[in-house]
Design a protein around this motif. Structure first.
Motif, short mmCIF file in Angstrom:
data_model
loop_
_atom_site.label_atom_id
_atom_site.label_comp_id
_atom_site.label_asym_id
_atom_site.label_seq_id
_atom_site.Cartn_x
_atom_site.Cartn_y
_atom_site.Cartn_z
N GLY A 217 48.16 71.59 32.06
CA GLY A 217 47.07 72.67 32.09
C GLY A 217 45.93 72.38 33.36
O GLY A 217 44.88 72.94 33.55
N MET A 218 46.35 71.42 34.20
CA MET A 218 45.46 70.92 35.17
C MET A 218 44.23 70.47 34.74
O MET A 218 42.93 70.83 34.83
N ILE A 219 44.43 69.31 33.85
CA ILE A 219 43.18 68.64 33.44
C ILE A 219 42.70 67.39 33.91
O ILE A 219 43.44 66.57 33.98
N ARG A 251 47.20 65.32 47.72
CA ARG A 251 47.12 66.74 46.89
C ARG A 251 45.84 66.84 46.49
O ARG A 251 44.97 67.86 46.73
N THR A 252 45.00 65.81 45.95
CA THR A 252 44.01 66.01 45.20
C THR A 252 42.60 65.80 46.08
O THR A 252 41.48 65.75 45.79
N THR A 355 41.22 69.69 41.26
CA THR A 355 40.64 69.43 42.54
C THR A 355 41.34 69.57 43.39
O THR A 355 42.64 69.39 43.50
N GLY A 356 41.00 69.56 44.79
CA GLY A 356 41.90 69.75 45.98
C GLY A 356 42.71 70.90 45.93
O GLY A 356 42.28 71.92 45.64
N LEU A 357 43.97 70.44 46.41
CA LEU A 357 45.12 71.58 46.08
C LEU A 357 45.87 71.30 45.06
O LEU A 357 47.10 71.80 44.96
N MET A 358 45.15 71.19 43.77
CA MET A 358 45.67 71.03 42.61
C MET A 358 44.96 71.62 41.36
O MET A 358 44.21 70.85 40.82
#
Length: 428
Positions: A217-219, A251-252, A355-358
């Motif tokens: 979940g993008m934690i 990516r981050t 963060t970033g593109l994540m």
């Protein structure tokens, strides 16, 4: 390939039902047949274009069929396609040398494999060989692979398929809870880690973590969390494995996400973006730890000339186009836009994180089932309007934004405008 040569989405779906295992699922009720890709765009069998905001789960980070990369893949494919590690070839050693330059700390020894699952399996084996211990610690809701051992350290129930998993794994709470602050959740996780180490520290080989849980979940934990984790582990001689399969290679906003926490892991695993769609993966460590993996071993396809040449082109492109810096700038724009939508539709979107593109945007409903159904509805409608978005989370109710890092501001603004329209239609 002429358009009339495509068999069409219905025929592809029928063949999948006939010849694939039932575990193989796909997004969408009306799923397009994807037939072509170009940078941030993919195209279906009818010629419709889609802006890709998922990149094959962080894989095509430099863009679909990026000509700067594919030309070098083709050149190597035409020159020398395959050997194994029992022969001397240059691309794999050049790649190992380049990886040493971009990895943090003293990480410099690399073993090449084909997939993220293999990379994590190798990292776990290395930890056992080095420490002489069998057990592992993992975070709840993490995802580390589909082999027996990587599935054993996976904390997401939906991905724990095997009924006979390794029992020498201790799960602790992840540093996130919807009802707690990140600091409170981190404290609870660290307290649990310390209890496990006090009871079983002398039997634990390593703790494996994703710096940012993707499928969970993008934690992303607090900045201090992994520093505190590393300090505890070192007290008991337990190694730290950073699973950077999804988070690695810019990516981050950092080459590796663990750099956000100022922590150098003992072992790092990598895959996905390193090959930009060509299968290549690896696990890397220090000179000292690498000495433990000294019995004969090989990987038939790991680090083959084509995948290594492609990965070298990927690293060149990431450096030349300054993609980590680009991820920071574009990620801030995307996150700010998602935060605006969260404030506008609080009954639909309850959190934006990463963060970033994540990045992830968590949706809600009357219950967990309703939230998952809403997420599917948003994905379906966004697809119909030309945007591909992912989903993840324990309840499969988190919109996942992991686009190619070559995405533009115009692409982001266009997607946000359409997402706003979709949410407005659903906001009754």
């Amino acid at each position: 390939m002429e358009q009339q040569d495509f068999i069409g989405r219905e025929a592809v779906a029928d063949k999948r039902k006939q010849y694939f295992y039932p575990c193989t699922q796909h997004f969408y009720r009306d799923a397009p047949q994807l037939v072509r890709g170009s940078m941030q765009f993919v195209y279906d069998e009818k010629g419709k274009s889609y802006t890709d905001f998922f990149a094959g789960v962080s894989v095509v980070a430099c863009g679909h069929c990026n000509p700067a990369i594919t030309v070098r893949t083709i050149e190597q494919l035409q020159q020398l396609q395959h050997t194994t590690t029992i022969y001397l070839t240059q691309p794999s050693v050049d790649l190992a040398e380049r990886l040493e330059e971009v990895m943090p700390g003293g990480l410099r020894r690399t073993f090449f494999v084909n997939s993220g699952s293999e990379a994590n399996e190798g990292a776990l084996l290395l930890a056992r060989m080095y420490t002489g211990r069998k057990g592992f610690i993992a975070l709840e809701s993490g995802l580390h692979g589909r082999t027996n051992l990587t599935m054993s350290v996976t904390g997401l129930p939906m991905w724990r398929t095997d009924k006979y998993l390794d029992h020498d794994v201790e799960f602790i709470p992840r540093p996130y809870h919807p009802d707690l602050s990140l600091e409170e959740a981190a404290s609870l996780s660290l307290e649990s880690l310390e209890r496990v180490l006090e009871e079983k520290g002398n039997t634990i080989a390593a703790m494996i973590v994703e710096p940012i849980q993707g499928n969970g979940g993008m934690i992303m934990p607090t900045r201090a969390y992994f520093r505190d984790v590393k300090a505890l582990l070192e007290r008991y001689g337990v190694l730290l494995i950073a699973d950077e399969i999804q988070t690695g290679f810019g990516r981050t906003g950092k080459m590796f996400a663990m750099e956000h926490f100022d922590v150098v892991p003992d072992i790092i695993s990598m895959a996905k973006a390193l090959g930009n769609g060509i299968p290549v993966a690896a696990f890397a460590t220090t000179d000292e730890i690498a000495l433990a993996l000294n019995r004969p071993s090989a990987s038939t396809f790991g680090g083959n000339p084509v995948s290594a040449a492609t990965a070298l082109a990927v690293l060149d492109y990431i450096r030349d186009e300054r993609l980590p810096e680009r991820s920071v700038q574009l990620g801030e724009r995307l996150k700010a836009g998602l935060k605006t939508l969260q404030a506008r539709y609080p009954s639909l979107m309850v959190d934006v994180r990463g963060t970033g593109l994540m990045l992830g945007a968590e949706l809600t409903g009357v219950d967990a089932e309703g939230a998952a159904a809403l997420t599917d509805q948003v994905l379906e409608t966004m697809k119909d309007r030309g945007y591909l978005i992912g989903k993840n989370g324990i309840g499969r109710n988190v919109l996942a934004f992991q686009p190619p890092m070559i995405i533009t501001e115009e692409d982001i603004d266009g997607m946000l405008n359409v997402l706003n329209e979709v949410l407005a239609e659903l906001d009754h």
